[in-house]
Design a protein around this motif. Structure first.
Motif, PDB file in Angstrom:
ATOM      1  N   SER A   1       0.824  -1.206   0.000  1.00 18.08           N
ATOM      2  CA  SER A   1       0.000   0.000   0.000  1.00 18.08           C
ATOM      3  C   SER A   1       0.855   1.250   0.000  1.00 18.08           C
ATOM      4  CB  SER A   1      -0.901   0.042   1.237  1.00 18.08           C
ATOM      5  OG  SER A   1      -1.827  -1.007   1.206  1.00 18.08           O
TER       6      SER A   1
ATOM      7  N   GLY B   1      -0.534   4.993   1.004  1.00 22.48           N
ATOM      8  CA  GLY B   1      -1.750   5.713   1.363  1.00 22.48           C
ATOM      9  C   GLY B   1      -2.930   4.771   1.227  1.00 22.48           C
ATOM     10  N   PRO B   2      -4.040   5.221   0.622  1.00 21.75           N
ATOM     11  CA  PRO B   2      -5.222   4.375   0.487  1.00 21.75           C
ATOM     12  C   PRO B   2      -5.158   3.414  -0.707  1.00 21.75           C
ATOM     13  CG  PRO B   2      -5.677   6.528  -0.410  1.00 21.75           C
ATOM     14  CD  PRO B   2      -4.292   6.597   0.182  1.00 21.75           C
TER      15      PRO B   2
ATOM     16  N   THR C   1       6.976   4.990  -0.632  1.00 25.73           N
ATOM     17  CA  THR C   1       6.003   5.930  -0.074  1.00 25.73           C
ATOM     18  C   THR C   1       6.593   7.342  -0.019  1.00 25.73           C
ATOM     19  OG1 THR C   1       5.058   4.143   1.248  1.00 25.73           O
ATOM     20  CG2 THR C   1       4.477   6.378   1.887  1.00 25.73           C
TER      21      THR C   1
ATOM     22  N   LEU D   1       4.532   9.845  -2.087  1.00 31.93           N
ATOM     23  CA  LEU D   1       3.648  10.658  -1.246  1.00 31.93           C
ATOM     24  C   LEU D   1       4.365  11.737  -0.438  1.00 31.93           C
ATOM     25  CD1 LEU D   1       1.298   7.847   0.131  1.00 31.93           C
ATOM     26  CD2 LEU D   1       1.018   9.249  -1.923  1.00 31.93           C
TER      27      LEU D   1
END
Length: 95
Positions: free
Chosen positions: A7, A9-10, A56, A60
């Motif tokens: 994953s 985030g979502p 990530t 992000l």
């Protein structure tokens, strides 16, 4: 086909298991000062230093959380010279 899921985030992402060398717990990292964003440093894999990228952080802008399911995914890729190389990816919620 069989996939490894992780994953950011979502969102969920998949990697074909044929591209994966091994899945490891978090390891000691040799930090590389001045490395580009997302490049955490180097880890030793069977005595070979391989680059480690936090997917990530790269996608992000925040580092991967230190969860029990956060892993280093050692992947294989083809370099420009045609040789296979190893790359470590830090990913959250690996299954």
């Amino acid at each position: 086909m069989l996939f490894l899921a992780f994953s950011m985030g979502p969102d969920r992402y998949l990697i074909d298991v044929h591209q994966i060398e091994e899945v490891l717990p978090r390891l000691d990292v040799k930090v590389l000062p001045g490395a580009p964003t997302g490049v955490v440093g180097l880890v030793s894999y069977n005595g070979i230093p391989i680059p480690l990228i936090d997917v990530t952080l790269l996608a992000l802008g925040r580092p991967s959380e230190r969860l029990l399911s956060t892993r280093i995914v050692v992947t294989r890729y083809h370099a420009h010279d045609g040789e296979q190389r190893l790359l470590g990816l830090i990913a959250e919620r690996v299954t």
